[in-house]
Design a protein around this motif. Structure first.
Motif, PDB file in Angstrom:
ATOM      1  N   ALA A  80      54.965  33.722  48.777  1.00  0.00           N
ATOM      2  CA  ALA A  80      54.128  34.506  47.867  1.00  0.00           C
ATOM      3  C   ALA A  80      52.839  34.914  48.566  1.00  0.00           C
ATOM      4  O   ALA A  80      52.071  34.066  49.026  1.00  0.00           O
ATOM      5  CB  ALA A  80      53.813  33.699  46.611  1.00  0.00           C
ATOM      6  N   ILE A  81      52.617  36.217  48.658  1.00  0.00           N
ATOM      7  CA  ILE A  81      51.406  36.778  49.246  1.00  0.00           C
ATOM      8  C   ILE A  81      50.607  37.436  48.124  1.00  0.00           C
ATOM      9  O   ILE A  81      51.149  38.280  47.399  1.00  0.00           O
ATOM     10  CB  ILE A  81      51.734  37.794  50.353  1.00  0.00           C
ATOM     11  CG1 ILE A  81      52.563  37.120  51.450  1.00  0.00           C
ATOM     12  CG2 ILE A  81      50.462  38.394  50.934  1.00  0.00           C
ATOM     13  CD1 ILE A  81      53.001  38.068  52.543  1.00  0.00           C
ATOM     14  N   PRO A  82      49.350  37.074  47.918  1.00  0.00           N
ATOM     15  CA  PRO A  82      48.576  37.650  46.819  1.00  0.00           C
ATOM     16  C   PRO A  82      48.493  39.167  46.909  1.00  0.00           C
ATOM     17  O   PRO A  82      48.411  39.747  47.991  1.00  0.00           O
ATOM     18  CB  PRO A  82      47.190  37.007  46.974  1.00  0.00           C
ATOM     19  CG  PRO A  82      47.442  35.741  47.722  1.00  0.00           C
ATOM     20  CD  PRO A  82      48.586  36.033  48.648  1.00  0.00           C
ATOM     21  N   LYS A  83      48.556  39.795  45.740  1.00  0.00           N
ATOM     22  CA  LYS A  83      48.456  41.248  45.577  1.00  0.00           C
ATOM     23  C   LYS A  83      49.622  41.982  46.228  1.00  0.00           C
ATOM     24  O   LYS A  83      49.496  43.140  46.624  1.00  0.00           O
ATOM     25  CB  LYS A  83      47.132  41.787  46.128  1.00  0.00           C
ATOM     26  CG  LYS A  83      45.888  41.103  45.599  1.00  0.00           C
ATOM     27  CD  LYS A  83      45.919  40.905  44.106  1.00  0.00           C
ATOM     28  CE  LYS A  83      46.010  42.246  43.358  1.00  0.00           C
ATOM     29  NZ  LYS A  83      46.154  42.017  41.893  1.00  0.00           N
ATOM     30  N   VAL A  84      50.770  41.316  46.339  1.00  0.00           N
ATOM     31  CA  VAL A  84      52.003  41.975  46.808  1.00  0.00           C
ATOM     32  C   VAL A  84      53.087  41.644  45.781  1.00  0.00           C
ATOM     33  O   VAL A  84      54.146  41.111  46.123  1.00  0.00           O
ATOM     34  CB  VAL A  84      52.400  41.513  48.219  1.00  0.00           C
ATOM     35  CG1 VAL A  84      53.518  42.392  48.781  1.00  0.00           C
ATOM     36  CG2 VAL A  84      51.205  41.581  49.177  1.00  0.00           C
ATOM     37  N   ALA A  85      52.811  41.925  44.518  1.00  0.00           N
ATOM     38  CA  ALA A  85      53.744  41.674  43.412  1.00  0.00           C
ATOM     39  C   ALA A  85      54.172  40.218  43.364  1.00  0.00           C
ATOM     40  O   ALA A  85      55.288  39.908  42.945  1.00  0.00           O
ATOM     41  CB  ALA A  85      54.961  42.593  43.517  1.00  0.00           C
ATOM     42  N   TYR A  98      40.422  44.548  44.594  1.00  0.00           N
ATOM     43  CA  TYR A  98      39.096  44.908  44.058  1.00  0.00           C
ATOM     44  C   TYR A  98      39.205  45.368  42.604  1.00  0.00           C
ATOM     45  O   TYR A  98      38.413  44.945  41.750  1.00  0.00           O
ATOM     46  CB  TYR A  98      38.477  46.011  44.912  1.00  0.00           C
ATOM     47  CG  TYR A  98      37.188  46.552  44.344  1.00  0.00           C
ATOM     48  CD1 TYR A  98      35.991  45.847  44.487  1.00  0.00           C
ATOM     49  CD2 TYR A  98      37.170  47.753  43.646  1.00  0.00           C
ATOM     50  CE1 TYR A  98      34.814  46.335  43.944  1.00  0.00           C
ATOM     51  CE2 TYR A  98      35.995  48.242  43.107  1.00  0.00           C
ATOM     52  CZ  TYR A  98      34.822  47.533  43.256  1.00  0.00           C
ATOM     53  OH  TYR A  98      33.662  48.008  42.718  1.00  0.00           O
ATOM     54  N   LEU A  99      40.195  46.224  42.311  1.00  0.00           N
ATOM     55  CA  LEU A  99      40.333  46.727  40.945  1.00  0.00           C
ATOM     56  C   LEU A  99      40.712  45.610  39.980  1.00  0.00           C
ATOM     57  O   LEU A  99      40.244  45.580  38.840  1.00  0.00           O
ATOM     58  CB  LEU A  99      41.389  47.838  40.907  1.00  0.00           C
ATOM     59  CG  LEU A  99      41.046  49.120  41.667  1.00  0.00           C
ATOM     60  CD1 LEU A  99      42.213  50.098  41.613  1.00  0.00           C
ATOM     61  CD2 LEU A  99      39.795  49.773  41.104  1.00  0.00           C
ATOM     62  N   ASP A 100      41.535  44.664  40.431  1.00  0.00           N
ATOM     63  CA  ASP A 100      41.992  43.593  39.544  1.00  0.00           C
ATOM     64  C   ASP A 100      40.899  42.563  39.300  1.00  0.00           C
ATOM     65  O   ASP A 100      40.692  42.121  38.159  1.00  0.00           O
ATOM     66  CB  ASP A 100      43.228  42.928  40.153  1.00  0.00           C
ATOM     67  CG  ASP A 100      43.752  41.800  39.281  1.00  0.00           C
ATOM     68  OD1 ASP A 100      43.796  41.974  38.051  1.00  0.00           O
ATOM     69  OD2 ASP A 100      44.106  40.742  39.826  1.00  0.00           O
ATOM     70  N   LYS A 101      40.185  42.156  40.341  1.00  0.00           N
ATOM     71  CA  LYS A 101      39.225  41.064  40.215  1.00  0.00           C
ATOM     72  C   LYS A 101      37.831  41.524  39.805  1.00  0.00           C
ATOM     73  O   LYS A 101      37.090  40.769  39.184  1.00  0.00           O
ATOM     74  CB  LYS A 101      39.119  40.298  41.544  1.00  0.00           C
ATOM     75  CG  LYS A 101      40.443  39.800  42.075  1.00  0.00           C
ATOM     76  CD  LYS A 101      41.148  38.878  41.088  1.00  0.00           C
ATOM     77  CE  LYS A 101      42.465  38.387  41.653  1.00  0.00           C
ATOM     78  NZ  LYS A 101      43.212  37.568  40.675  1.00  0.00           N
ATOM     79  N   PHE A 102      37.462  42.752  40.143  1.00  0.00           N
ATOM     80  CA  PHE A 102      36.099  43.197  39.890  1.00  0.00           C
ATOM     81  C   PHE A 102      35.993  44.233  38.775  1.00  0.00           C
ATOM     82  O   PHE A 102      34.956  44.332  38.127  1.00  0.00           O
ATOM     83  CB  PHE A 102      35.484  43.781  41.162  1.00  0.00           C
ATOM     84  CG  PHE A 102      35.175  42.749  42.203  1.00  0.00           C
ATOM     85  CD1 PHE A 102      33.906  42.215  42.316  1.00  0.00           C
ATOM     86  CD2 PHE A 102      36.158  42.301  43.070  1.00  0.00           C
ATOM     87  CE1 PHE A 102      33.619  41.261  43.272  1.00  0.00           C
ATOM     88  CE2 PHE A 102      35.875  41.349  44.032  1.00  0.00           C
ATOM     89  CZ  PHE A 102      34.607  40.820  44.139  1.00  0.00           C
ATOM     90  N   VAL A 103      37.038  45.022  38.555  1.00  0.00           N
ATOM     91  CA  VAL A 103      36.960  46.107  37.580  1.00  0.00           C
ATOM     92  C   VAL A 103      37.694  45.738  36.304  1.00  0.00           C
ATOM     93  O   VAL A 103      37.133  45.747  35.201  1.00  0.00           O
ATOM     94  CB  VAL A 103      37.516  47.415  38.182  1.00  0.00           C
ATOM     95  CG1 VAL A 103      37.472  48.532  37.130  1.00  0.00           C
ATOM     96  CG2 VAL A 103      36.732  47.817  39.407  1.00  0.00           C
TER      97      VAL A 103
END
Length: 228
Positions: A144-149, A214-219
């Motif tokens: 599992a690699i973060p931000k790769v589904a 960035y969009l997931d964690k900050f926005v």
């Protein structure tokens, strides 16, 4: 003449009363000052502050709508999982599963040339034990690699193992049965070198991956990120 015990006790009592009066007066002055400050009229908002406030409210509405959409999806998946666990499959679902199984059986991984046994490095077991999800039933190891589904693929690994709660958020589960536990360095090394196991890892363009993080964690979900 030396002070008697009664005189000492009287002086200590007087000193304690004086200190209590001093601290009480100070507390009363602080409360009075705070009340005066709170009654002062607030300055009107500037145009920039109004724009930021409107943007904040709009972002909150968008975030709430996405959360509701996600909650509806999870409720739908939970009901579907409960129905599949309690009710028999229909003829259409059985035929659909059989067709899916036939399509999957036609796909074969490329045969790679055999390699020598590669031991794990000094820092590799920690990453392998934390990021590898395994299905011992199907002999599949997923990195599992973060931000790769990774969320959906981890859910898939739970579903392959027959977990009735596979639809839950996998990142906050304490019963990670498919995750290699700490202390299984020998088993992790065996799985990674066993040709009968299928090892899977998905990659993503670094630029789009950084933008997605960035969009997931900050926005979209600032409460889950780390912000300066």
């Amino acid at each position: 003449p030396p002070l008697t015990e009664e005189t000492r006790r009287r002086r200590c009592r007087i000193d304690a009363e004086n200190n209590a009066m001093k601290w009480g007066s100070l507390l009363w002055l602080c409360c009075l000052t705070a009340g005066e400050i709170g009654r002062q009229p607030k300055p009107p908002l500037t145009e920039e502050q109004k724009r930021r406030r409107q943007q904040y409210i709009a972002d909150k509405k968008v975030k709430r709508a996405r959360q509701l959409k996600r909650m509806r999806w999870e409720v739908q998946q939970r009901r579907q999982a409960e129905r599949e666990a309690t009710q028999p499959l229909t003829s259409e679902e059985i035929a659909r599963d059989a067709a899916r199984t036939r399509r999957a059986s036609l796909w074969r991984l490329p045969h790679l040339p055999p390699t020598d046994h590669i031991p794990l490095g000094p820092r590799e077991p920690r990453f392998a034990l934390r990021s590898f999800y395994v299905s011992r039933k199907h002999k599949i190891a997923f990195c599992a690699i973060p931000k790769v589904a990774c969320t959906e693929f981890i859910r898939l690994m739970y579903r392959l193992e027959g977990d009735v709660h596979w639809w839950k958020d996998p990142h906050f589960r304490t019963d990670a049965s498919t995750l290699l536990k700490r202390g299984d360095e020998r088993e992790a090394e065996h799985i990674l070198n066993d040709a009968n196991w299928t090892k899977v890892a998905f990659l993503r363009d670094p630029a789009t991956r950084a933008l997605s993080a960035y969009l997931d964690k900050f926005v979209d979900s600032p409460s889950r990120g780390i912000h300066g």
